[in-house]
Design an enzyme around this catalytic site. Sequence first.
Site, PDB file in Angstrom:
ATOM      1  N   ASP A  20      11.911   4.224  -1.609  1.00 21.77           N
ATOM      2  CA  ASP A  20      11.314   5.427  -2.200  1.00 21.77           C
ATOM      3  C   ASP A  20      12.377   6.301  -2.865  1.00 21.77           C
ATOM      4  O   ASP A  20      13.533   6.318  -2.448  1.00 21.77           O
ATOM      5  CB  ASP A  20      10.599   6.209  -1.091  1.00 21.77           C
ATOM      6  CG  ASP A  20       9.569   7.169  -1.665  1.00 21.77           C
ATOM      7  OD1 ASP A  20       9.271   7.105  -2.871  1.00 21.77           O
ATOM      8  OD2 ASP A  20       9.061   8.003  -0.883  1.00 21.77           O
ATOM      9  N   ASN A  68      -0.272   1.609  -6.080  1.00 17.48           N
ATOM     10  CA  ASN A  68       0.569   1.778  -7.273  1.00 17.48           C
ATOM     11  C   ASN A  68      -0.143   1.405  -8.581  1.00 17.48           C
ATOM     12  O   ASN A  68       0.298   1.796  -9.665  1.00 17.48           O
ATOM     13  CB  ASN A  68       1.882   0.977  -7.162  1.00 17.48           C
ATOM     14  CG  ASN A  68       2.883   1.597  -6.215  1.00 17.48           C
ATOM     15  OD1 ASN A  68       3.736   0.915  -5.656  1.00 17.48           O
ATOM     16  ND2 ASN A  68       2.794   2.908  -5.997  1.00 17.48           N
TER      17      ASN A  68
HETATM   18  C1  FPP Z   1       9.041   4.178  -5.203  1.00 18.27           C
HETATM   19  O1  FPP Z   1       9.703   5.193  -5.883  1.00 18.27           O
HETATM   20  C2  FPP Z   1       9.367   2.883  -5.765  1.00 18.27           C
HETATM   21  C3  FPP Z   1       8.471   2.035  -6.355  1.00 18.27           C
HETATM   22  C4  FPP Z   1       7.053   2.317  -6.446  1.00 18.27           C
HETATM   23  C5  FPP Z   1       8.902   0.779  -6.979  1.00 18.27           C
HETATM   24  C6  FPP Z   1      10.016   0.027  -6.343  1.00 18.27           C
HETATM   25  C7  FPP Z   1      10.466  -0.977  -7.284  1.00 18.27           C
HETATM   26  C8  FPP Z   1      11.739  -1.325  -7.527  1.00 18.27           C
HETATM   27  C9  FPP Z   1      12.918  -0.818  -6.805  1.00 18.27           C
HETATM   28  C10 FPP Z   1      11.932  -2.262  -8.659  1.00 18.27           C
HETATM   29  C11 FPP Z   1      12.560  -3.552  -8.399  1.00 18.27           C
HETATM   30  C12 FPP Z   1      12.021  -4.324  -7.267  1.00 18.27           C
HETATM   31  C13 FPP Z   1      12.168  -5.645  -7.181  1.00 18.27           C
HETATM   32  C14 FPP Z   1      11.780  -6.361  -5.945  1.00 18.27           C
HETATM   33  C15 FPP Z   1      12.698  -6.421  -8.288  1.00 18.27           C
HETATM   34  P1  FPP Z   1       8.868   6.349  -6.572  1.00 18.27           P
HETATM   35  O2  FPP Z   1       8.627   5.984  -7.988  1.00 18.27           O
HETATM   36  O3  FPP Z   1       7.626   6.596  -5.767  1.00 18.27           O
HETATM   37  O4  FPP Z   1       9.857   7.548  -6.451  1.00 18.27           O
HETATM   38  P2  FPP Z   1       9.482   9.091  -6.302  1.00 18.27           P
HETATM   39  O5  FPP Z   1       8.761   9.223  -4.996  1.00 18.27           O
HETATM   40  O6  FPP Z   1      10.802   9.767  -6.317  1.00 18.27           O
HETATM   41  O7  FPP Z   1       8.614   9.434  -7.491  1.00 18.27           O
END
Ligand code: FPP
Length: 242
Positions: A20, A68
Amino acid sequence: MTPSFQSLEKIPRHVALIMDGNGRWAQERGLSRIEGHKEGAQSVRAVLRAAAKAGVEFITVYAFSTENWKRPPQEVEGLMKLLVSSLEAYEQELHDNQIRLRVMGQFDRLPLLVRKRLQKTLDATAHYTGHTFIIALSYGSRVEIAEAAKQIAVKVQAGELAAKDIDEQTVADHLYLPDVPDPELLIRTSGELRLSNFLLWQLSYAEFHITDTYWPDFREEQFFQALEAFNGRNRRYGGMEK
Ligand code: FPP
């Protein structure tokens, strides 16, 4: 300083990660959210390398939840593209460390291009047995458990299983990856204290390590700190302190 994984007494067999904080990391730098996810993909790579070094057998990352899909189409598309390019980029890493890729979630909901790229790496690494990298994609724990219940009901209806024989093991056997041991450690970055529909069944006895670090800043050193914290815990599984 490079962390010394050898100094740790206990190494968890399976570590699950809620990655996160990509969006906030990007926002604080005036970058687009997808830039945060890209940097986050580098952290995935660093953790895979560190886990192999430490001797952790299974790593599960929550890359895309069933919820998501509700994000803006541009971000969803960006994440799917990133997944494809990351698989390309990780492939050598997986072979070098003999890591098997597996996926859990609603595989059929993923775009064809993503499914094809995943299948390629799934097949190319299927023979590795020492380490496993599991990506939770279009994953939701409640859907997983509901699907398991459905499959069990079908078996009962067909007379293959008696309702009186259903127990915890029956449910566990019908989850996405029944042969994978439950995670012993859950790491969540960016300080939120939530499970977010991740591995609800499998995390029943896991230790939690919550860090304020945003996922793009979570690298080998932070992974080592999480394992150190795990070493300081006394796991009792509801029993008495020894
Ligand atoms: C949450 O951060 C993260 C995600 C929804 C996506 C995670 C994906 C990756 C790290 C990409 C690569 C993964 C692989 C396995 C290749 P957020 O967007 O919710 O962050 P925030 O809470 O700060 O908005």
